[in-house]
Motif scaffolding. Structure first.
Motif, short mmCIF file in Angstrom:
data_model
loop_
_atom_site.label_atom_id
_atom_site.label_comp_id
_atom_site.label_asym_id
_atom_site.label_seq_id
_atom_site.Cartn_x
_atom_site.Cartn_y
_atom_site.Cartn_z
N GLY A 265 0.83 -1.21 0.00
CA GLY A 265 0.00 0.00 0.00
C GLY A 265 0.85 1.25 0.00
O GLY A 265 1.89 1.30 0.66
N ASP A 266 0.42 2.28 -0.73
CA ASP A 266 1.23 3.50 -0.85
C ASP A 266 0.42 4.74 -0.51
O ASP A 266 -0.78 4.68 -0.25
CB ASP A 266 1.86 3.62 -2.24
CG ASP A 266 0.83 3.71 -3.37
OD1 ASP A 266 -0.10 4.52 -3.26
OD2 ASP A 266 0.98 2.95 -4.35
N ALA A 267 1.10 5.89 -0.54
CA ALA A 267 0.48 7.15 -0.15
C ALA A 267 -0.52 7.67 -1.17
O ALA A 267 -1.29 8.58 -0.87
CB ALA A 267 1.56 8.20 0.09
N GLN A 268 -0.51 7.13 -2.37
CA GLN A 268 -1.43 7.58 -3.41
C GLN A 268 -2.69 6.72 -3.49
O GLN A 268 -3.50 6.90 -4.38
CB GLN A 268 -0.70 7.60 -4.76
CG GLN A 268 0.44 8.61 -4.77
CD GLN A 268 1.17 8.65 -6.09
OE1 GLN A 268 0.56 8.59 -7.16
NE2 GLN A 268 2.49 8.75 -6.05
N GLY A 269 -2.84 5.80 -2.55
CA GLY A 269 -4.08 5.04 -2.44
C GLY A 269 -4.12 3.75 -3.22
O GLY A 269 -5.18 3.12 -3.31
N PHE A 270 -2.99 3.30 -3.77
CA PHE A 270 -2.96 2.05 -4.52
C PHE A 270 -2.60 0.86 -3.63
O PHE A 270 -1.83 1.00 -2.69
CB PHE A 270 -1.94 2.13 -5.65
CG PHE A 270 -2.38 2.97 -6.83
CD1 PHE A 270 -2.97 2.38 -7.93
CD2 PHE A 270 -2.20 4.34 -6.81
CE1 PHE A 270 -3.38 3.14 -9.01
CE2 PHE A 270 -2.60 5.12 -7.89
CZ PHE A 270 -3.19 4.52 -9.00
N SER A 288 -8.06 3.73 -2.79
CA SER A 288 -8.54 4.98 -2.21
C SER A 288 -8.29 6.11 -3.19
O SER A 288 -7.19 6.25 -3.71
CB SER A 288 -7.84 5.27 -0.88
OG SER A 288 -8.18 6.55 -0.39
N LEU A 289 -9.31 6.93 -3.42
CA LEU A 289 -9.18 8.06 -4.34
C LEU A 289 -8.73 9.32 -3.63
O LEU A 289 -8.34 10.30 -4.29
CB LEU A 289 -10.52 8.32 -5.04
CG LEU A 289 -11.09 7.16 -5.85
CD1 LEU A 289 -12.46 7.53 -6.41
CD2 LEU A 289 -10.14 6.76 -6.97
N ALA A 327 -13.09 1.46 -5.66
CA ALA A 327 -12.30 2.12 -4.63
C ALA A 327 -13.18 2.46 -3.43
O ALA A 327 -14.41 2.47 -3.52
CB ALA A 327 -11.66 3.38 -5.18
N MET A 328 -12.52 2.70 -2.31
CA MET A 328 -13.24 3.23 -1.15
C MET A 328 -14.01 4.47 -1.58
O MET A 328 -13.52 5.26 -2.39
CB MET A 328 -12.26 3.65 -0.05
CG MET A 328 -11.36 2.57 0.48
SD MET A 328 -10.19 3.28 1.71
CE MET A 328 -9.17 1.85 2.06
N PRO A 329 -15.21 4.67 -1.04
CA PRO A 329 -15.90 5.93 -1.32
C PRO A 329 -15.04 7.10 -0.86
O PRO A 329 -14.21 6.97 0.03
CB PRO A 329 -17.18 5.83 -0.48
CG PRO A 329 -17.35 4.38 -0.22
CD PRO A 329 -15.97 3.80 -0.15
N GLU A 332 -15.21 11.29 3.72
CA GLU A 332 -15.94 12.52 4.03
C GLU A 332 -15.12 13.37 4.99
O GLU A 332 -15.47 13.57 6.14
CB GLU A 332 -17.31 12.17 4.61
CG GLU A 332 -18.21 11.43 3.63
CD GLU A 332 -19.55 11.09 4.23
OE1 GLU A 332 -19.80 11.49 5.39
OE2 GLU A 332 -20.36 10.45 3.55
N ARG A 333 -14.01 13.85 4.49
CA ARG A 333 -13.13 14.70 5.26
C ARG A 333 -13.29 16.13 4.77
O ARG A 333 -12.99 16.45 3.63
CB ARG A 333 -11.68 14.26 5.10
CG ARG A 333 -11.38 12.91 5.70
CD ARG A 333 -11.58 12.93 7.20
NE ARG A 333 -11.19 11.68 7.82
CZ ARG A 333 -11.55 11.31 9.02
NH1 ARG A 333 -12.33 12.08 9.75
NH2 ARG A 333 -11.14 10.16 9.53
N SER A 334 -13.75 16.99 5.66
CA SER A 334 -14.04 18.36 5.25
C SER A 334 -12.80 19.11 4.82
O SER A 334 -12.88 20.07 4.06
CB SER A 334 -14.73 19.12 6.40
OG SER A 334 -15.95 18.52 6.72
N PHE A 335 -11.60 18.69 5.29
CA PHE A 335 -10.41 19.40 4.88
C PHE A 335 -10.08 19.13 3.41
O PHE A 335 -9.20 19.76 2.85
CB PHE A 335 -9.21 19.07 5.77
CG PHE A 335 -8.85 17.62 5.86
CD1 PHE A 335 -8.21 16.96 4.83
CD2 PHE A 335 -9.18 16.90 7.00
CE1 PHE A 335 -7.88 15.62 4.92
CE2 PHE A 335 -8.85 15.55 7.11
CZ PHE A 335 -8.20 14.92 6.06
N LEU A 336 -10.80 18.18 2.77
CA LEU A 336 -10.63 17.94 1.35
C LEU A 336 -11.54 18.83 0.51
O LEU A 336 -11.44 18.84 -0.71
CB LEU A 336 -10.91 16.47 1.03
CG LEU A 336 -9.99 15.45 1.72
CD1 LEU A 336 -10.48 14.04 1.45
CD2 LEU A 336 -8.56 15.61 1.24
N THR A 337 -12.43 19.59 1.16
CA THR A 337 -13.32 20.50 0.45
C THR A 337 -12.51 21.59 -0.23
O THR A 337 -11.57 22.12 0.36
CB THR A 337 -14.33 21.13 1.43
OG1 THR A 337 -15.05 20.08 2.10
CG2 THR A 337 -15.30 22.04 0.70
#
Length: 444
Positions: A265-270, A288-289, A327-329, A332-337
């Protein structure tokens, strides 16, 4: 010291938790196929995962707790004073966990009790139990790995010699050796009975974050900060294969003899799957997207891969369907808004505070207490939250001035010894905007 507890979900507010989907095959090891499922209930990202032969799953979380998932129900092992990074089954009803509070905790899941097994001088990242089940080894950012007797019969054994944080640790199949991976770019080998260094196996050049060892000790695989993903033969340490891709850093690895796969697993979600029979990449999918893959573990039968990332849930995919896996949905992290959709004050809160704190009266199983009614409240005084002794005795009342100083100096300087993460907001205008936002958002 906070009394640890084993708490059933009935003791939690209904909005916090519930397990969404748990495949019957997880609960029945004889089932022929696994399905996609999630384990929901934590209030922070999943940092560690472990599995047992009967299908029981352990999850370690940023919310300071360990989830024990059995027969479709979560129970909470609570007692850590900071994020939990690693968790392992230790035989019978015993579980060991460790985290950012520098401690290892030994739990009896039947009795619902826990105690401190040992303590490092820095956060603990990984754990592994010896093949005979008598000892557990820990990897810490204090620059050491340590070996602890689970029965308390032997004194702790320190493996000292790395020049930086130790990120991962593994026992040899016979338990006589320990392999350690470090931010100093090396993998080293130690005598597990004396702590003596037996040699340096790898000098990679960049920090090594994760390693896995073959069940027969014929090879070792590792992942590094620069994305390096390599397999070496043992004991000579010669190259078997290089699986390095243009993704960095590698954050987690897991191995399943049953599936004959290494998961990376890596930091880019793969999550990349390596076939250990043909030494080839068998699957490579975007799990993970929106964030990294921090934790990986195979189901005990090798049919599923479990993963933890930025979301507050553990996700599990069947290996048979990885080519078409979803991928994972989006977490819901608001700091990604997008910044243009928030005021500057809200943006500061989402980036600096939102993973640990909520704004409403419900703390929602977070690493920090709710900020509801913050202004005028004495630090360390909210009922139902386990504060550090430092914060409880600090004599601080939260006002515009004290919050400004908190983020100007950083929590580690404003309240040395507190559990708050080390972070600052250097621009005075940003601190003023955050304070104005908090005044409005936390008003009773």
């Amino acid at each position: 010291m906070t009394k640890p507890s084993l708490r059933a979900p009935g003791a939690m507010a209904p909005c916090r938790h519930m397990l969404m989907v748990l495949a019957f095959s997880l609960l029945c090891p004889s089932a022929e196929a696994q399905e996609f499922f999630t384990l929901k209930g934590h209030g922070g990202p999943i940092k560690g995962i472990a599995t047992a032969p009967d299908g029981t799953v352990l999850t370690a979380s940023f919310d300071n707790s360990v989830g024990l998932w059995r027969d479709g129900e979560p129970f909470w092992l609570e007692g850590h004073a900071a994020a939990v990074n690693a968790v392992v089954f230790a035989g019978g009803t015993r579980v060991v966990s460790a985290g950012d509070d520098f401690t290892l905790r030994l739990w009896d899941t039947e009795a619902g009790t826990g105690r401190v097994l040992g303590e490092h001088l820095g956060k603990i990242i990984r754990l592994v139990v010896s093949p005979d089940g008598a000892r557990v080894a820990s990897a810490s950012w204090d620059g050491t790995a340590r070996i602890w007797s689970l029965d308390g019969e032997d004194a702790e054994l320190a493996l000292e010699g790395h020049e930086s944080a130790v990120n991962d640790v593994a026992f040899s199949p016979d338990g006589t050796r320990v392999y350690t991976a470090s931010a100093d770019g090396t993998i080293r080998v130690w005598d597990s009975t004396t702590g003596a260094a037996e040699g340096q196996l790898v000098r990679h050049g960049f920090g090594v974050n994760a390693l896995v060892l073959a069940p027969d000790e014929s090879w070792i695989a590792y992942g590094a900060v620069d994305g390096g993903t390599r397999v070496l033969s043992l004991p000579e340490g010669t190259a078997v294969q290089d699986f390095t891709l243009d993704r960095r850093p590698i954050l987690a690895m897991a191995h399943s003899p049953q599936a004959r796969r290494i998961a990376v697993g890596d930091a880019q979600g793969f999550i990349m799957m390596v076939d250990t029979e043909g030494w080839r990449i068998s699957e490579d999918f975007r799990a993970s997207l929106t964030g990294p893959i921090w934790a990986l573990a195979f189901s005990s039968d090798g049919q599923n891969i479990h993963a933890g990332g930025l979301d507050n849930a553990m996700y599990s995919w069947p290996l048979a369907g990885l080519d078409a896996a979803q991928a994972m949905p989006d977490a819901e992290r608001s700091f990604l808004t997008p910044p243009e959709e928030m005021s500057n004050g809200e943006r500061q809160f989402q980036r600096k505070c939102s993973i640990c704190h909520t704004l409403g009266p419900d703390g929602a199983r977070r690493a920090g207490p709710s900020l509801h009614g913050l202004f005028g409240r004495a630090a360390g005084s909210l009922d139902g939250y386990s504060y550090s002794d430092t914060l409880e005795t600090a004599g601080i009342v939260w006002t515009d001035e004290t919050i400004d100083r908190l983020f100007d100096l950083g929590p580690d300087h404003f309240i040395p010894g507190s559990k708050m993460p080390m972070q600052r907001i250097t621009a005075p205008r940003d601190r003023q905007d955050l304070i104005a936002f908090l005044r409005a958002a936390t008003a009773p």
